[in-house]
Design a protein around this motif. Structure first.
Motif, PDB file in Angstrom:
ATOM      1  N   GLY A  57       0.774  -1.241   0.000  1.00 24.31           N
ATOM      2  CA  GLY A  57       0.000   0.000   0.000  1.00 24.31           C
ATOM      3  C   GLY A  57       0.799   1.280   0.000  1.00 24.31           C
ATOM      4  N   ILE A  58       2.066   1.227  -0.462  1.00 20.43           N
ATOM      5  CA  ILE A  58       2.868   2.454  -0.489  1.00 20.43           C
ATOM      6  C   ILE A  58       3.050   2.884  -1.945  1.00 20.43           C
ATOM      7  CG2 ILE A  58       5.159   3.422  -0.033  1.00 20.43           C
ATOM      8  CD1 ILE A  58       3.704   2.876   2.523  1.00 20.43           C
ATOM      9  N   LEU A  94       4.816   3.987   9.276  1.00 16.68           N
ATOM     10  CA  LEU A  94       5.150   2.555   9.314  1.00 16.68           C
ATOM     11  C   LEU A  94       6.298   2.334  10.283  1.00 16.68           C
ATOM     12  CD1 LEU A  94       3.411   2.701   6.758  1.00 16.68           C
ATOM     13  CD2 LEU A  94       5.017   1.146   5.644  1.00 16.68           C
ATOM     14  N   LEU A 115       6.719  -5.751  10.643  1.00 14.08           N
ATOM     15  CA  LEU A 115       6.331  -4.498   9.990  1.00 14.08           C
ATOM     16  C   LEU A 115       4.926  -4.118  10.435  1.00 14.08           C
ATOM     17  CD1 LEU A 115       6.530  -2.180   7.890  1.00 14.08           C
ATOM     18  CD2 LEU A 115       5.806  -3.839   6.147  1.00 14.08           C
ATOM     19  N   SER A 118       2.018  -1.637   9.397  1.00 10.08           N
ATOM     20  CA  SER A 118       1.566  -0.755   8.322  1.00 10.08           C
ATOM     21  C   SER A 118       0.073  -0.509   8.488  1.00 10.08           C
ATOM     22  CB  SER A 118       1.890  -1.389   6.963  1.00 10.08           C
ATOM     23  OG  SER A 118       1.553  -0.500   5.914  1.00 10.08           O
ATOM     24  N   ARG A 147      -3.915   0.708   6.191  1.00 12.49           N
ATOM     25  CA  ARG A 147      -4.641   1.034   4.963  1.00 12.49           C
ATOM     26  C   ARG A 147      -5.413   2.335   5.163  1.00 12.49           C
ATOM     27  NH1 ARG A 147      -1.495  -1.649   3.510  1.00 12.49           N
ATOM     28  NH2 ARG A 147      -1.503  -3.651   2.393  1.00 12.49           N
ATOM     29  N   ARG A 185      -2.378  -3.190   8.753  1.00 13.04           N
ATOM     30  CA  ARG A 185      -1.729  -4.318   8.078  1.00 13.04           C
ATOM     31  C   ARG A 185      -0.438  -4.583   8.836  1.00 13.04           C
ATOM     32  NH1 ARG A 185      -2.592  -8.830   5.275  1.00 13.04           N
ATOM     33  NH2 ARG A 185      -1.356  -9.169   3.397  1.00 13.04           N
ATOM     34  N   TYR A 198       2.905  -7.522   9.561  1.00 10.41           N
ATOM     35  CA  TYR A 198       3.637  -8.690   9.041  1.00 10.41           C
ATOM     36  C   TYR A 198       4.679  -9.113  10.071  1.00 10.41           C
ATOM     37  CZ  TYR A 198       2.059  -6.945   4.415  1.00 10.41           C
ATOM     38  OH  TYR A 198       1.317  -6.493   3.353  1.00 10.41           O
ATOM     39  N   THR A 216       9.886  -5.795   1.259  1.00 10.44           N
ATOM     40  CA  THR A 216      10.451  -4.955   2.312  1.00 10.44           C
ATOM     41  C   THR A 216      10.592  -3.496   1.886  1.00 10.44           C
ATOM     42  OG1 THR A 216      11.828  -6.927   2.626  1.00 10.44           O
ATOM     43  CG2 THR A 216      12.189  -5.078   4.137  1.00 10.44           C
ATOM     44  N   GLY A 217      10.906  -3.264   0.613  1.00 11.40           N
ATOM     45  CA  GLY A 217      11.107  -1.876   0.193  1.00 11.40           C
ATOM     46  C   GLY A 217       9.872  -1.243  -0.431  1.00 11.40           C
ATOM     47  N   ALA A 218       8.739  -2.000  -0.409  1.00  9.48           N
ATOM     48  CA  ALA A 218       7.448  -1.506  -0.947  1.00  9.48           C
ATOM     49  C   ALA A 218       7.590  -1.106  -2.410  1.00  9.48           C
ATOM     50  CB  ALA A 218       6.959  -0.316  -0.118  1.00  9.48           C
ATOM     51  N   TYR A 262      13.631   5.014  -1.155  1.00 10.00           N
ATOM     52  CA  TYR A 262      12.299   4.637  -0.656  1.00 10.00           C
ATOM     53  C   TYR A 262      11.202   5.455  -1.350  1.00 10.00           C
ATOM     54  CZ  TYR A 262       8.857   2.798   2.638  1.00 10.00           C
ATOM     55  OH  TYR A 262       7.779   2.136   3.181  1.00 10.00           O
TER      56      TYR A 262
END
Ligand code: APR
Ligand code: PHB
Length: 389
Positions: free
Chosen positions: A46-47, A198, A209, A211, A213, A219, A221, A293-295, A384
């Motif tokens: 979602g990023i 995040l 992680l 995160s 929405r 969200r 992980y 990991t890096g979206a 990023y």
């Protein structure tokens, strides 16, 4: 039937490319294996980088995103109960937005419907033919029987398990892959996010992680062994483990609740070269995969769409094939930098089964350097928020 560009795959890549081309009068047909609801049922990241946001605006599908997204100036990095912020806004004067891929895809489907864009759902047995001639065509099957579409070009936007990459002869393709020795167990919950940004956490028990929405949907992980089965993880077990891996302050304020989605995904880095063969252009997950990991998953698909869209505009508008001829070279140049960043973030934040004490001290030294050094944080921020197209 005949069209200018057949797009295989009705995920974010295919839909965004179709919408952009249609708005410029270039005719497309999207062929999607599943139903719209099935595609919208997938929970993904979602990023959105600035480049993806710009493409959504150019595609005329940014209104709900602008209304509902979160703008994040930075992120939190945590290790062994310590944490620090990396402020993208301060470092590189750029932000990222949080807006679920499901919502991106929904907005694109709605926009395609409004423009009466041609999407064929539940297609089977897609075959791409005569790509090395100027008479390429695609065949497929639906409930109505066998179909054929003659076209100028084919955009393979059909993801990692699609047919497009496999259509390129093996002696033409070179594939690069790194499979990581762990997966991510993800939970979606109707709970308020634990933090306004995040939190990426490297703990002695593994990566976590936090995160989100929106203000009511979070969200989370945690890194897990590849042998884990999602049914072995109760919600309570998940929340208890997450709390052990994030800083105490976050763990103490974490609001838990029933998972509305829970799944385990493997992590891999993958690139296929070239991304073009004859009249076929690979785009998005059909050509490359990153560890999340890096979206970068959706955002690397976006830069492919950008290069292909502008290449096709140049071809149809000016009769100049320079853009499509250089598509693979330009797309791959940016893809490999995103692959490197995603590999770096994964290597920095996860615990590996074969890590030695020396490896752990190197990882910790890198985290401490990132915490203390503005230049190191600027490098992370540049990557990023998204390198320029
Ligand atoms: N014929 C038609 N459609 C197909 C076929 C096929 N043979 N094979 C796959 N598809 C469809 C899938 O059903 C899916 O809807 O192609 C679509 C590919 O969509 P994605 O896998 O989402 O790939 P992409 O559009 O490139 O988006 C990349 O999705 O997986 C995430 O992390 C990834 O965020 C990134 C984004
Ligand atoms: C997510 O919100 O699903 C997400 C965010 C950042 C990541 C990966 C996943 O790096």
């Amino acid at each position: 039937m005949r069209t200018q560009v057949v797009i295989i795959g009705g995920g974010p890549s295919g839909l965004l490319l179709s919408q952009l081309l249609h708005r410029k009068g270039i005719d497309t047909v999207v062929l999607e294996r599943q139903t719209r609801d099935y595609v919208l049922g997938r929970i993904r990241a979602g990023i959105l980088e600035r480049g993806m946001v710009a493409l959504m605006r150019e595609a005329g599908v940014a209104e709900r995103m602008d209304r509902e997204c979160f703008v994040h100036d930075g992120t939190v990095m945590a290790y062994d109960n310590e944490s620090f912020g990396v402020n993208f806004k301060e470092l590189v004067d750029t932000t990222v937005i949080v807006y679920g891929q499901t919502e991106v895809t929904r907005d694109l489907y709605d926009a395609r419907e409004k423009m009466d864009g041609k999407i064929v759902f539940q297609v089977q047995d897609v075959v791409i033919n005569d790509l090395e001639t100027d008479k390429a065509y695609v065949t497929y099957r639906t409930a109505d029987g066998e179909k054929r579409i003659d076209c100028d070009f084919v955009a393979g936007c059909d993801g990692f398990h699609g047919v497009s990459r496999q259509t390129i002869p093996q002696d033409i393709r070179t594939e690069y892959e790194k499979v990581y020795p762990f997966g991510w167990l993800g939970v979606l919950s109707e709970t308020p996010p634990v933090h306004e940004e995040l939190i990426y956490a490297n703990s002695s028990r593994g990566f976590a992680l936090c995160s989100m929405r929106n203000e009511k949907l979070s969200r989370y992980y945690i890194q897990c062994p590849l042998s884990d089965k999602v049914e072995a993880w109760s919600d309570q077990m998940f929340w208890d483990e997450l709390k052990r891996r994030i800083p105490d302050e976050a763990a103490d304020s974490l609001v838990t609740g029933p998972s509305i989605e829970k799944s385990i995904a493997p992590l891999r880095s993958f690139v296929t070269e070239p991304m073009r063969w004859g009249r076929l252009f690979l785009c998005g997950d059909a050509a490359h995969i990153v560890p999340p990991t890096g979206a970068k998953g959706l955002n690397t698909a976006a830069s492919d769409v950008h290069y292909l869209y502008h290449g096709l505009l140049q071809y149809y508008g000016e009769g100049d094939s320079e853009g499509i001829d250089r598509y693979s070279e330009k797309a791959l140049a940016r893809i490999w930098k995103a692959e490197r960043f995603s590999w770096w973030m994964t290597s920095l934040m996860h615990r590996y089964p074969d890590q030695t004490e020396f490896d752990l001290r190197i990882q910790r030294a890198e985290l401490e350097f990132l915490r203390e050094n503005k230049a190191a944080q600027t490098v992370m921020a540049e990557n990023y928020v998204g390198l320029p197209y």
